[in-house]
Design an enzyme around this catalytic site. Structure first.
Site, short mmCIF file in Angstrom:
data_model
loop_
_atom_site.label_atom_id
_atom_site.label_comp_id
_atom_site.label_asym_id
_atom_site.label_seq_id
_atom_site.Cartn_x
_atom_site.Cartn_y
_atom_site.Cartn_z
N SER A 103 17.56 20.44 -12.42
CA SER A 103 16.31 19.70 -12.23
C SER A 103 15.74 19.32 -13.60
O SER A 103 16.05 18.27 -14.13
CB SER A 103 15.34 20.56 -11.41
OG SER A 103 14.16 19.86 -11.17
N THR A 104 14.97 20.21 -14.22
CA THR A 104 14.45 19.90 -15.57
C THR A 104 15.51 20.13 -16.64
O THR A 104 15.34 19.74 -17.79
CB THR A 104 13.26 20.80 -15.91
OG1 THR A 104 13.73 22.16 -15.99
CG2 THR A 104 12.16 20.71 -14.87
N ASP A 121 0.81 -1.22 0.00
CA ASP A 121 0.00 0.00 0.00
C ASP A 121 0.84 1.27 0.00
O ASP A 121 0.32 2.38 0.10
CB ASP A 121 -0.95 0.01 1.21
CG ASP A 121 -0.19 -0.04 2.52
OD1 ASP A 121 1.06 -0.07 2.49
OD2 ASP A 121 -0.83 -0.03 3.59
N LYS A 148 18.21 35.58 -14.94
CA LYS A 148 17.19 34.55 -15.22
C LYS A 148 15.82 35.01 -14.73
O LYS A 148 15.69 35.56 -13.65
CB LYS A 148 17.59 33.25 -14.51
CG LYS A 148 16.57 32.14 -14.62
CD LYS A 148 17.13 30.79 -14.19
CE LYS A 148 16.74 30.41 -12.78
NZ LYS A 148 17.25 29.12 -12.37
N ASP A 170 26.05 25.59 -11.25
CA ASP A 170 24.81 25.86 -10.52
C ASP A 170 24.70 24.84 -9.39
O ASP A 170 25.44 23.86 -9.36
CB ASP A 170 23.62 25.74 -11.49
CG ASP A 170 22.40 26.54 -11.01
OD1 ASP A 170 22.45 27.12 -9.92
OD2 ASP A 170 21.38 26.56 -11.74
N THR A 228 17.31 25.59 -17.02
CA THR A 228 18.25 26.67 -16.72
C THR A 228 19.55 26.48 -17.50
O THR A 228 20.06 27.41 -18.14
CB THR A 228 18.53 26.73 -15.20
OG1 THR A 228 17.30 26.99 -14.54
CG2 THR A 228 19.56 27.79 -14.85
N ARG A 284 14.24 25.21 -1.99
CA ARG A 284 13.85 26.30 -2.90
C ARG A 284 12.51 26.91 -2.51
O ARG A 284 12.19 28.01 -2.92
CB ARG A 284 13.83 25.80 -4.36
CG ARG A 284 15.24 25.58 -4.91
CD ARG A 284 15.22 24.85 -6.23
NE ARG A 284 14.79 23.46 -6.07
CZ ARG A 284 14.60 22.62 -7.08
NH1 ARG A 284 14.81 23.02 -8.32
NH2 ARG A 284 14.22 21.37 -6.86
C1 R5P Z 1 17.13 27.53 -8.74
O1 R5P Z 1 17.20 28.72 -8.59
C2 R5P Z 1 18.33 26.64 -8.78
O2 R5P Z 1 19.49 27.30 -8.39
C3 R5P Z 1 18.52 26.01 -10.16
O3 R5P Z 1 18.93 27.00 -11.08
C4 R5P Z 1 17.26 25.37 -10.62
O4 R5P Z 1 16.71 24.55 -9.64
C5 R5P Z 1 17.48 24.59 -11.89
O5 R5P Z 1 16.25 24.06 -12.29
P1 R5P Z 1 15.99 23.62 -13.78
O6 R5P Z 1 17.05 22.63 -14.13
O7 R5P Z 1 14.61 22.98 -13.72
O8 R5P Z 1 16.00 24.84 -14.61
#
Ligand code: R5P
Length: 304
Positions: free
Chosen positions: A230-231, A41, A200, A226, A234, A100
């Site tokens: 994530s995705t 579950d 940005k 950086d 940036t 964040r």
């Molecule tokens: C946000 O301000 C962090 O410093 C990174 O720039 C951010 O999390 C990158 O996210 P993504 O790869 O989705 O653009």
């Protein structure tokens, strides 16, 4: 006087084993294990497989992809360790989730990092060790978490990786946004180079617009640094903006390669000169180990 090595055990959670192994090897400490599995579950099952009574436990778990399950696992594990008689638990969180969401950007939003800090306070780790936490608006994590708090950096290790694999004498270090200046500065300092930052604007969780005005990158090679990928949005936009300004080779680096969805493919399609991150999150580009940085702080704190 420090803690006797025989009184210490290092344990890794389901997302921290590789770093726990590294710490135990570097500091020559016993390595134990925890069984973590899922009930049908979705509930989490945890079993500590070693005797932790009267032990100082170093417990490692990175709150990376799927942070909600990992948070529950971490809280339940610490609570169980104390329940089983552990003397103190040093919590190592190589990647701190929710950092964040450190502000109420829209009315009614959860201050998620503050809520997470309250939950962690409740299970009373002796100290928390993390790596390059996204500290932008939080000035004092120690009072937020209510325990000794060490925010370590792995950017010098990333910089050393870059220097040992590339001739970076004529490079410029670039942070893709204002918040990344802290990491660009450290990398530039370690490599003895100049740095600049881009502008940005975040449109959504997936979409950003990046502008590069500083012509200093024109005709130069660049290392972008950086904290998180994530995705990949940036990095992709920063890469394009720098190429438009006439940058030559571009090396992409970050501390925490979350690499959600097809982020890695998006980055590889750019054909950067290199792509290097740390192993706070395991991925095909986690080329730099953070265990040495964490072990060095634990050595100081525990006076080993
Ligand atoms: C946000 O301000 C962090 O410093 C990174 O720039 C951010 O999390 C990158 O996210 P993504 O790869 O989705 O653009």
């Amino acid at each position: 006087m420090g803690v006797d090595r025989s009184e210490i055990i290092v344990l890794g959670g389901s997302s921290g084993e590789h770093i726990a192994i590294g710490i135990s090897r570097i500091l020559n400490l016993e390595l134990g294990s925890i069984e973590v599995k899922k009930f049908p579950d979705g509930e989490t099952y945890i079993r500590i497989l070693d005797d932790v009574r009267d032990k100082v436990v170093i417990y490692v778990n990175s709150l990376q992809k799927g942070p909600n399950d990992l948070i529950i696992e971490t809280l339940y594990t610490i609570d169980t360790l104390y329940d089983l008689g552990a003397k103190e638990v040093h919590l190592v969180v190589p990647y701190m989730a929710y950092a964040r969401q450190d502000s109420r950007f829209n009315p009614g939003e959860a201050l998620s990092i503050a809520s997470l800090a309250k939950l962690m306070r409740f299970v009373k780790p002796k100290a928390i060790y993390t790596v390059d936490m996204h500290l932008h608006r939080i000035r004092d994590p120690e009072s937020l978490f209510g325990v000794k708090f060490f925010n370590l950096t792995a950017v010098r290790e990333l910089a050393r990786y870059v220097a040992s694999h590339h001739n970076v004498r004529d490079y410029v270090i670039v942070g893709p946004d204002e918040e990344s200046e802290q990491w660009a500065k450290i990398m530039a300092d370690e490599l003895g180079l100049n740095y600049t930052i881009l502008e940005k604007r975040r449109i959504s969780a997936e979409e950003v617009i990046i502008e590069a005005r500083d012509k200093v990158v024109s005709g130069k090679s660049v290392v972008i640094v950086d904290d998180i990928i994530s995705t990949g949005g940036t990095m992709v936009e920063a890469f394009k903006a720098l190429k438009n300004l006439g940058a030559k080779d571009i090396i992409l680096t970050c501390v925490h390669p979350l690499l959600v969805g097809n982020a890695l493919n998006k980055l590889l399609r750019l054909q950067p000169k290199d792509l290097a991150c740390t192993d706070t999150v395991l991925s095909p580009i986690s080329k730099v180990k953070v265990a040495p940085v964490i072990a060095s702080k634990l050595k100081d704190v525990l006076k080993l």
